[in-house]
Enzyme design. Structure first.
Site, PDB file in Angstrom:
ATOM      1  N   GLY A  12      12.082  -5.570  -5.330  1.00  0.00           N
ATOM      2  CA  GLY A  12      12.708  -4.248  -5.330  1.00  0.00           C
ATOM      3  C   GLY A  12      12.662  -3.511  -6.651  1.00  0.00           C
ATOM      4  N   ASN A  14      10.440  -1.297  -7.598  1.00  0.00           N
ATOM      5  CA  ASN A  14      10.156   0.127  -7.339  1.00  0.00           C
ATOM      6  C   ASN A  14      11.396   0.838  -6.809  1.00  0.00           C
ATOM      7  OD1 ASN A  14       7.296   1.060  -7.864  1.00  0.00           O
ATOM      8  ND2 ASN A  14       6.927  -0.909  -6.855  1.00  0.00           N
ATOM      9  N   MET A  91       6.490  -5.282   3.221  1.00  0.00           N
ATOM     10  CA  MET A  91       5.290  -6.096   3.477  1.00  0.00           C
ATOM     11  C   MET A  91       4.925  -6.261   4.949  1.00  0.00           C
ATOM     12  SD  MET A  91       4.238  -6.535   0.491  1.00  0.00           S
ATOM     13  CE  MET A  91       2.857  -7.627   0.827  1.00  0.00           C
ATOM     14  N   ARG A  92       5.497  -5.462   5.829  1.00  0.00           N
ATOM     15  CA  ARG A  92       5.130  -5.539   7.248  1.00  0.00           C
ATOM     16  C   ARG A  92       4.310  -4.332   7.653  1.00  0.00           C
ATOM     17  NH1 ARG A  92       5.025 -10.303   8.939  1.00  0.00           N
ATOM     18  NH2 ARG A  92       4.920  -9.526  11.077  1.00  0.00           N
ATOM     19  N   ILE A  93       3.179  -4.581   8.289  1.00  0.00           N
ATOM     20  CA  ILE A  93       2.389  -3.487   8.859  1.00  0.00           C
ATOM     21  C   ILE A  93       3.206  -2.845   9.978  1.00  0.00           C
ATOM     22  CG2 ILE A  93       0.294  -2.934  10.133  1.00  0.00           C
ATOM     23  CD1 ILE A  93      -1.067  -5.234   8.638  1.00  0.00           C
ATOM     24  N   HIS A 110       1.037   1.659  -3.055  1.00  0.00           N
ATOM     25  CA  HIS A 110       0.073   0.585  -2.861  1.00  0.00           C
ATOM     26  C   HIS A 110      -0.541   0.226  -4.216  1.00  0.00           C
ATOM     27  CE1 HIS A 110      -2.877  -1.896  -0.874  1.00  0.00           C
ATOM     28  NE2 HIS A 110      -3.800  -1.345  -1.630  1.00  0.00           N
ATOM     29  N   THR A 142       0.148   6.644   7.375  1.00  0.00           N
ATOM     30  CA  THR A 142      -0.425   6.993   8.678  1.00  0.00           C
ATOM     31  C   THR A 142      -0.674   5.680   9.419  1.00  0.00           C
ATOM     32  OG1 THR A 142      -2.644   6.935   7.766  1.00  0.00           O
ATOM     33  CG2 THR A 142      -1.535   9.083   7.775  1.00  0.00           C
ATOM     34  N   ASP A 146      -2.990   1.912   4.776  1.00  0.00           N
ATOM     35  CA  ASP A 146      -3.375   2.309   3.422  1.00  0.00           C
ATOM     36  C   ASP A 146      -4.455   3.397   3.402  1.00  0.00           C
ATOM     37  OD1 ASP A 146      -1.551   0.553   2.262  1.00  0.00           O
ATOM     38  OD2 ASP A 146      -2.972  -1.106   2.248  1.00  0.00           O
TER      39      ASP A 146
HETATM   40  N1  NHR Z   1       1.865   0.530   8.133  1.00  0.00           N
HETATM   41  C1  NHR Z   1       0.985   1.459   8.495  1.00  0.00           C
HETATM   42  N2  NHR Z   1       0.864   1.730   9.788  1.00  0.00           N
HETATM   43  N3  NHR Z   1       0.235   2.148   7.601  1.00  0.00           N
HETATM   44  C2  NHR Z   1       0.348   1.863   6.295  1.00  0.00           C
HETATM   45  O1  NHR Z   1      -0.398   2.547   5.437  1.00  0.00           O
HETATM   46  C3  NHR Z   1       1.242   0.865   5.846  1.00  0.00           C
HETATM   47  C4  NHR Z   1       1.999   0.206   6.822  1.00  0.00           C
HETATM   48  C5  NHR Z   1       2.894  -0.801   6.458  1.00  0.00           C
HETATM   49  C6  NHR Z   1       3.010  -1.189   5.146  1.00  0.00           C
HETATM   50  C7  NHR Z   1       2.269  -1.126   2.797  1.00  0.00           C
HETATM   51  C8  NHR Z   1       0.954  -1.896   2.551  1.00  0.00           C
HETATM   52  C9  NHR Z   1       0.526  -1.913   1.108  1.00  0.00           C
HETATM   53  O2  NHR Z   1       0.877  -1.023   0.346  1.00  0.00           O
HETATM   54  C10 NHR Z   1       2.225  -0.573   4.176  1.00  0.00           C
HETATM   55  C11 NHR Z   1       1.358   0.473   4.503  1.00  0.00           C
HETATM   56  C12 NHR Z   1       1.706  -5.145   4.343  1.00  0.00           C
HETATM   57  C13 NHR Z   1       0.433  -5.577   4.691  1.00  0.00           C
HETATM   58  C14 NHR Z   1       0.239  -6.842   5.490  1.00  0.00           C
HETATM   59  O3  NHR Z   1      -0.874  -7.252   5.753  1.00  0.00           O
HETATM   60  C15 NHR Z   1      -0.648  -4.798   4.323  1.00  0.00           C
HETATM   61  C16 NHR Z   1      -0.445  -3.619   3.636  1.00  0.00           C
HETATM   62  C17 NHR Z   1       0.824  -3.190   3.295  1.00  0.00           C
HETATM   63  C18 NHR Z   1       1.905  -3.964   3.647  1.00  0.00           C
HETATM   64  N4  NHR Z   1       1.327  -7.506   5.939  1.00  0.00           N
HETATM   65  C19 NHR Z   1       1.331  -8.715   6.769  1.00  0.00           C
HETATM   66  C20 NHR Z   1       1.604  -8.360   8.238  1.00  0.00           C
HETATM   67  O4  NHR Z   1       1.159  -9.143   9.088  1.00  0.00           O
HETATM   68  C21 NHR Z   1       2.411  -9.667   6.340  1.00  0.00           C
HETATM   69  C22 NHR Z   1       2.274 -10.114   4.929  1.00  0.00           C
HETATM   70  C23 NHR Z   1       3.534 -10.768   4.382  1.00  0.00           C
HETATM   71  O5  NHR Z   1       4.571 -10.819   5.082  1.00  0.00           O
HETATM   72  O6  NHR Z   1       3.506 -11.202   3.203  1.00  0.00           O
HETATM   73  O7  NHR Z   1       2.302  -7.361   8.519  1.00  0.00           O
HETATM   74  O8  NHR Z   1      -0.237  -2.820   0.724  1.00  0.00           O
HETATM   75  C1  GAR Z   2       4.477  -3.604  -5.882  1.00  0.00           C
HETATM   76  O1  GAR Z   2       3.421  -3.898  -6.770  1.00  0.00           O
HETATM   77  C2  GAR Z   2       3.955  -2.796  -4.704  1.00  0.00           C
HETATM   78  O2  GAR Z   2       2.974  -1.855  -5.060  1.00  0.00           O
HETATM   79  C3  GAR Z   2       3.379  -3.873  -3.868  1.00  0.00           C
HETATM   80  O3  GAR Z   2       4.243  -4.980  -3.993  1.00  0.00           O
HETATM   81  C4  GAR Z   2       4.967  -4.867  -5.209  1.00  0.00           C
HETATM   82  C5  GAR Z   2       6.432  -4.782  -4.871  1.00  0.00           C
HETATM   83  O4  GAR Z   2       7.217  -4.894  -6.017  1.00  0.00           O
HETATM   84  N1  GAR Z   2       3.282  -3.475  -2.507  1.00  0.00           N
HETATM   85  C6  GAR Z   2       2.474  -4.085  -1.674  1.00  0.00           C
HETATM   86  O5  GAR Z   2       1.698  -4.935  -2.004  1.00  0.00           O
HETATM   87  C7  GAR Z   2       2.602  -3.618  -0.247  1.00  0.00           C
HETATM   88  N2  GAR Z   2       1.760  -4.423   0.559  1.00  0.00           N
HETATM   89  P1  GAR Z   2       8.741  -4.484  -5.987  1.00  0.00           P
HETATM   90  O6  GAR Z   2       9.389  -5.202  -4.799  1.00  0.00           O
HETATM   91  O7  GAR Z   2       9.277  -5.004  -7.275  1.00  0.00           O
HETATM   92  O8  GAR Z   2       8.835  -3.004  -5.886  1.00  0.00           O
END
Ligand code: NHR
Ligand code: GAR
Length: 216
Positions: A12, A14, A91-93, A110, A142, A146
């Site tokens: 947390g 950010n 971290m959840r899509i 990101h 969207t 990403d």
């Molecule tokens: N959802 C959508 N539809 N579009 C985006 O642009 C999103 C999103 C959800 C999260 C953050 C993203 C990043 O900045 C984000 C953008 C999680 C994963 C991932 O693979 C990928 C990208 C991002 C966040 N997550 C796994 C999953 O199965 C779980 C990984 C884990 O729990 O550690 O969801 O990078």
């Molecule tokens: C940050 O570097 C952020 O950009 C990244 O995780 C870190 C979170 O740090 N986000 C992702 O990788 C999303 N998939 P924080 O919890 O200290 O803000």
């Protein structure tokens, strides 16, 4: 007041940068109304609570599938009637249905210079690819992961001596500057998306006093 809900999964920092910006008077007109985590052990929850912000935990593991989790998450968020939802290390899509519900008021940070390195493990992949410049991107979310319209980016050099940890730390320091800036622009109503690209309205206006987080 513009109402902001922040979603986190872990540390947390950010989220904390946005709280600090608010405390420093750098987010006039913004109210952080809730912090929601998908993990009960997210460290950021303690920081949010210490800042007096209501917190909620919604563990994705307790739901049958992504659709069910996202529906519950959307309900939890809507209860706070947000104008803006900020993904801060979330971290959840998210499913298309969720994203459509909040489209135009959903921001993510990101840790790469998109469109390079979408997805996970960005710092390792940047080192592997041998890029000399890396960074971070704030974008509107969207359905395509990403790939949303880009609000602001910050670049950092990649040094020969870097490992993923040192590179991540250099990028993170920039994240803490650009994310509050993007939130400020949103709260000021200055971000418009036209044909998939972000326009910053009134870009010629005198810059606000530089509001950067103070080092600990
Ligand atoms: N959802 C959508 N539809 N579009 C985006 O642009 C999103 C999103 C959800 C999260 C953050 C993203 C990043 O900045 C984000 C953008 C999680 C994963 C991932 O693979 C990928 C990208 C991002 C966040 N997550 C796994 C999953 O199965 C779980 C990984 C884990 O729990 O550690 O969801 O990078
Ligand atoms: C940050 O570097 C952020 O950009 C990244 O995780 C870190 C979170 O740090 N986000 C992702 O990788 C999303 N998939 P924080 O919890 O200290 O803000």
């Amino acid at each position: 007041m513009k109402r902001i809900v922040i979603l986190i999964s872990g540390r947390g920092s950010n989220m904390e940068a946005i709280i600090q910006a608010r405390d420093a008077g750098c987010l006039p007109g913004a109210e952080i109304v809730a912090v929601i985590a998908n993990r009960a052990d997210a460290k950021g929850l303690e920081r949010a609570a210490a800042a007096g912000i209501p917190t909620r935990v919604l563990e994705h593991k307790r739901f049958a599938d992504r659709a069910a989790f996202d529906a519950a998450l959307a309900e939890c968020i809507e209860a706070f009637q947000p104008d803006l939802v900020v993904l801060a290390g979330f971290m959840r899509i998210l499913t298309e249905a969720f994203v459509r519900r909040f489209e135009g008021r959903l921001l993510n940070i990101h840790p790469s210079l998109l469109p390079a390195f979408p997805g996970l493990h960005t710092h390792e992949r940047a080192l592997e690819a041998g890029v000399r410049i890396h960074g971070c991107t704030v974008h509107f979310v969207t359905p395509a992961l990403d790939h949303g319209p880009i609000v602001i980016q910050a670049a950092v050099p990649v040094l020969d001596t870097d490992d993923a940890t040192s590179l991540a730390a250099r990028v993170l320091a920039q994240e803490h500057i650009v994310y509050p800036q993007a939130v400020r622009w949103f709260v000021e109503g200055r971000l418009r998306v036209v044909a998939g690209r972000v326009q910053l309205l009134d870009a010629g206006a005198p810059a606000a006093a530089l509001c950067v987080p103070q080092p600990d």
